[in-house]
Design an enzyme around this catalytic site. Structure first.
Site, PDB file in Angstrom:
ATOM      1  N   ALA A  82      39.574  32.561  38.101  1.00 25.85           N
ATOM      2  CA  ALA A  82      40.155  31.390  37.431  1.00 25.85           C
ATOM      3  C   ALA A  82      41.672  31.506  37.166  1.00 25.85           C
ATOM      4  O   ALA A  82      42.412  30.572  37.498  1.00 25.85           O
ATOM      5  CB  ALA A  82      39.400  31.106  36.141  1.00 25.85           C
ATOM      6  N   TYR A 107      25.329  40.094  42.157  1.00 22.23           N
ATOM      7  CA  TYR A 107      26.441  40.967  41.746  1.00 22.23           C
ATOM      8  C   TYR A 107      26.139  41.748  40.461  1.00 22.23           C
ATOM      9  O   TYR A 107      26.360  42.963  40.385  1.00 22.23           O
ATOM     10  CB  TYR A 107      27.672  40.077  41.571  1.00 22.23           C
ATOM     11  CG  TYR A 107      28.934  40.772  41.104  1.00 22.23           C
ATOM     12  CD1 TYR A 107      29.640  41.618  41.961  1.00 22.23           C
ATOM     13  CD2 TYR A 107      29.443  40.557  39.824  1.00 22.23           C
ATOM     14  CE1 TYR A 107      30.806  42.236  41.536  1.00 22.23           C
ATOM     15  CE2 TYR A 107      30.610  41.167  39.393  1.00 22.23           C
ATOM     16  CZ  TYR A 107      31.293  42.002  40.250  1.00 22.23           C
ATOM     17  OH  TYR A 107      32.455  42.608  39.827  1.00 22.23           O
ATOM     18  N   GLY A 162      34.316  38.863  44.364  1.00 23.14           N
ATOM     19  CA  GLY A 162      35.295  37.795  44.214  1.00 23.14           C
ATOM     20  C   GLY A 162      34.980  37.034  42.943  1.00 23.14           C
ATOM     21  O   GLY A 162      34.186  37.502  42.125  1.00 23.14           O
ATOM     22  N   ARG A 186      36.052  31.932  28.279  1.00 26.77           N
ATOM     23  CA  ARG A 186      36.164  33.268  28.861  1.00 26.77           C
ATOM     24  C   ARG A 186      37.275  34.033  28.144  1.00 26.77           C
ATOM     25  O   ARG A 186      38.093  33.453  27.423  1.00 26.77           O
ATOM     26  CB  ARG A 186      36.584  33.184  30.348  1.00 26.77           C
ATOM     27  CG  ARG A 186      35.581  32.587  31.303  1.00 26.77           C
ATOM     28  CD  ARG A 186      34.369  33.487  31.507  1.00 26.77           C
ATOM     29  NE  ARG A 186      33.470  32.934  32.502  1.00 26.77           N
ATOM     30  CZ  ARG A 186      32.570  31.973  32.278  1.00 26.77           C
ATOM     31  NH1 ARG A 186      32.456  31.446  31.088  1.00 26.77           N
ATOM     32  NH2 ARG A 186      31.779  31.544  33.242  1.00 26.77           N
ATOM     33  N   ASN A 234      36.951  39.978  33.407  1.00 25.07           N
ATOM     34  CA  ASN A 234      38.022  39.200  34.070  1.00 25.07           C
ATOM     35  C   ASN A 234      39.424  39.794  34.010  1.00 25.07           C
ATOM     36  O   ASN A 234      40.142  39.613  33.021  1.00 25.07           O
ATOM     37  CB  ASN A 234      38.113  37.823  33.423  1.00 25.07           C
ATOM     38  CG  ASN A 234      37.224  36.846  34.128  1.00 25.07           C
ATOM     39  OD1 ASN A 234      37.239  36.756  35.349  1.00 25.07           O
ATOM     40  ND2 ASN A 234      36.426  36.127  33.357  1.00 25.07           N
TER      41      ASN A 234
HETATM   42  P1  NAD Z   1      39.252  43.640  45.063  1.00 25.64           P
HETATM   43  O1  NAD Z   1      38.330  42.843  45.923  1.00 25.64           O
HETATM   44  O2  NAD Z   1      40.679  43.273  45.058  1.00 25.64           O
HETATM   45  O3  NAD Z   1      39.111  45.187  45.408  1.00 25.64           O
HETATM   46  C1  NAD Z   1      37.959  45.768  45.907  1.00 25.64           C
HETATM   47  C2  NAD Z   1      38.341  46.515  47.170  1.00 25.64           C
HETATM   48  O4  NAD Z   1      37.173  47.180  47.690  1.00 25.64           O
HETATM   49  C3  NAD Z   1      38.837  45.580  48.270  1.00 25.64           C
HETATM   50  O5  NAD Z   1      40.143  45.926  48.684  1.00 25.64           O
HETATM   51  C4  NAD Z   1      37.831  45.778  49.390  1.00 25.64           C
HETATM   52  O6  NAD Z   1      38.402  45.730  50.696  1.00 25.64           O
HETATM   53  C5  NAD Z   1      37.279  47.153  49.079  1.00 25.64           C
HETATM   54  N1  NAD Z   1      35.980  47.365  49.703  1.00 25.64           N
HETATM   55  C6  NAD Z   1      34.953  46.486  49.798  1.00 25.64           C
HETATM   56  N2  NAD Z   1      33.965  47.012  50.513  1.00 25.64           N
HETATM   57  C7  NAD Z   1      34.375  48.252  50.896  1.00 25.64           C
HETATM   58  C8  NAD Z   1      33.787  49.270  51.671  1.00 25.64           C
HETATM   59  N3  NAD Z   1      32.558  49.126  52.215  1.00 25.64           N
HETATM   60  N4  NAD Z   1      34.484  50.416  51.879  1.00 25.64           N
HETATM   61  C9  NAD Z   1      35.725  50.567  51.342  1.00 25.64           C
HETATM   62  N5  NAD Z   1      36.338  49.625  50.605  1.00 25.64           N
HETATM   63  C10 NAD Z   1      35.661  48.484  50.382  1.00 25.64           C
HETATM   64  O7  NAD Z   1      38.648  43.568  43.586  1.00 25.64           O
HETATM   65  P2  NAD Z   1      39.280  44.058  42.208  1.00 25.64           P
HETATM   66  O8  NAD Z   1      39.485  42.850  41.392  1.00 25.64           O
HETATM   67  O9  NAD Z   1      40.396  44.991  42.436  1.00 25.64           O
HETATM   68  O10 NAD Z   1      38.024  44.826  41.596  1.00 25.64           O
HETATM   69  C11 NAD Z   1      37.901  46.248  41.604  1.00 25.64           C
HETATM   70  C12 NAD Z   1      36.579  46.641  40.990  1.00 25.64           C
HETATM   71  O11 NAD Z   1      36.490  46.140  39.652  1.00 25.64           O
HETATM   72  C13 NAD Z   1      35.347  46.102  41.717  1.00 25.64           C
HETATM   73  O12 NAD Z   1      34.331  47.063  41.687  1.00 25.64           O
HETATM   74  C14 NAD Z   1      34.948  44.907  40.892  1.00 25.64           C
HETATM   75  O13 NAD Z   1      33.572  44.609  41.023  1.00 25.64           O
HETATM   76  C15 NAD Z   1      35.299  45.383  39.497  1.00 25.64           C
HETATM   77  N6  NAD Z   1      35.552  44.265  38.566  1.00 25.64           N
HETATM   78  C16 NAD Z   1      36.645  43.479  38.737  1.00 25.64           C
HETATM   79  C17 NAD Z   1      36.863  42.421  37.862  1.00 25.64           C
HETATM   80  C18 NAD Z   1      38.058  41.527  38.000  1.00 25.64           C
HETATM   81  O14 NAD Z   1      38.201  40.608  37.203  1.00 25.64           O
HETATM   82  N7  NAD Z   1      38.949  41.747  38.950  1.00 25.64           N
HETATM   83  C19 NAD Z   1      35.950  42.169  36.816  1.00 25.64           C
HETATM   84  C20 NAD Z   1      34.827  42.980  36.706  1.00 25.64           C
HETATM   85  C21 NAD Z   1      34.636  44.046  37.576  1.00 25.64           C
END
Ligand code: NAD
Length: 323
Positions: free
Chosen positions: A192, A148, A78, A221, A177
């Site tokens: 944010a 994280y 998150g 950012r 982000n």
């Molecule tokens: P999100 O939380 O919307 O999506 C992640 C999904 O993974 C969720 O739907 C969640 O239910 C699922 N998940 C969690 N644990 C699980 C499990 N044990 N088995 C199966 N599914 C599981 O997040 P997002 O923003 O779509 O991010 C996707 C990826 O990108 C993540 O790995 C995140 O760390 C990475 N990331 C995102 C951002 C961003 O700004 N959104 C930035 C850097 C990295």
């Protein structure tokens, strides 16, 4: 016949958009997520949707049966408010990443993408609001975001060693982000841009022209619109780039400037209340895009103004519906 493309975390924000994007290219897609189907951010027709916990290796093995290509976006994550207060939960995503790599190897997967994060970069390079963009090589000597960021950096290295030792083709994108419609916008995991769009929409609808801002608003950012994230992800996946690559915007703004833009879109001015004790993260962060330009001949380029107009409109509709 082309095999299956698996999107792990397909019920999430980026995963849901990626499923839609891949379908348009004619891929045969399987989306996997732990959330019940009615909580997925988007559910597409013509996709095999699987609910399962990818921390469990048996679920990973079943999810990757017949898979050629895997995009691993599943993670318990998150915004700052979540990752600063849930370090153990964030680190447990290592089970997803370990078991997905093992199952990919066993199933003869041809290409494996891992979504890493700008949170792998060390705190000591992000102490000023006016910091230069983070270059990929800046990740070492390592001192990432506690919880994280350490998990992401460790999983990046697992991808490297599965490639070097077992010949699994892995690609690692360091997302900075990401925002856009269908992202988390309330509940504590929002980031944010969505949080600010929600607060501005709430102010507009309620007539209470005030906004709470975490920190003094001068932390900087960059924010990448979802369409750029998808484009960068697929380009990196199809490339021969073996090292982690930034996928992020380099349009740096302070949180105050981000609020200015959203206020401009909404057509109002709010009284700002700064919450100096709230989670703030690092003081300054931006993506250096020299390497992505050099290697892919492309970099994220959708302006914040354009992306936020679409995002604000979507968040406003959600807030209005809830109200
Ligand atoms: P999100 O939380 O919307 O999506 C992640 C999904 O993974 C969720 O739907 C969640 O239910 C699922 N998940 C969690 N644990 C699980 C499990 N044990 N088995 C199966 N599914 C599981 O997040 P997002 O923003 O779509 O991010 C996707 C990826 O990108 C993540 O790995 C995140 O760390 C990475 N990331 C995102 C951002 C961003 O700004 N959104 C930035 C850097 C990295």
């Amino acid at each position: 016949m082309a095999g299956i493309t698996v999107v792990a975390g397909g019920g999430g924000f980026i995963g849901g958009h990626l499923v839609t994007h891949l379908l348009r290219t004619g891929a045969k897609v399987r989306a996997v997520d732990i959330k019940p189907l009615n909580e997925w951010f988007s559910v597409s027709d013509g996709v095999e949707n699987v609910v399962g916990d990818l921390q469990d290796i048996a679920v990973c093995r079943a999810a990757l049966k017949g898979a050629d290509v895997v995009y691993n976006l599943a993670a318990d994550m998150g915004g700052m408010g979540f990752i600063e207060n849930n370090k153990a939960l964030c680190m447990l995503s290592v089970l997803i990443n370990t078991h997905m790599l093992m199952a990919a190897r066993e199933n003869g997967v041809k290409r494996f993408f891992f979504s890493s994060s700008a949170c792998v970069y060390p705190d000591y390079r992000q102490k000023d609001a006016d910091v230069p963009g983070l270059k990929e090589s800046d990740a070492y000597p390592a001192m990432p975001e506690d919880g994280y960021g350490w998990e992401k950096l460790f999983s990046e290295r697992m991808c490297r060693h599965f490639r070097e030792d077992f010949g699994l083709i892995t690609r690692v994108g360091r997302y900075h982000n990401v925002y856009g419609p269908l992202g988390t916008w309330e509940g504590g995991r929002e980031k944010a841009p969505a949080a600010i769009c929600r607060k501005v929409a709430e102010a507009k609808l309620s007539g209470r022209h005030e906004i709470d801002i975490w920190g003094d608003g001068e932390q900087t950012r960059t924010f990448m619109y979802i369409d750029d994230c998808l484009e960068g992800t697929v380009r990196l996946m199809n490339s021969d780039i073996t090292e982690p690559l930034n996928i992020g915007s380099d349009e740096k703004v302070s949180i105050n400037q981000l609020v200015d833009i959203v206020e401009g879109i909404a057509g109002l001015k709010l009284k700002r209340r700064y919450q100096l004790d709230a989670p703030k993260g690092v003081r300054g962060r931006s993506s250096d895009n020299d390497l992505i330009k050099q290697l892919l001949g492309w970099a994220p380029g959708i302006s914040l103004q354009t992306g936020l107009e679409k995002t604000y409109r979507w968040v406003y509709d959600q807030v209005a519906r809830r109200a």
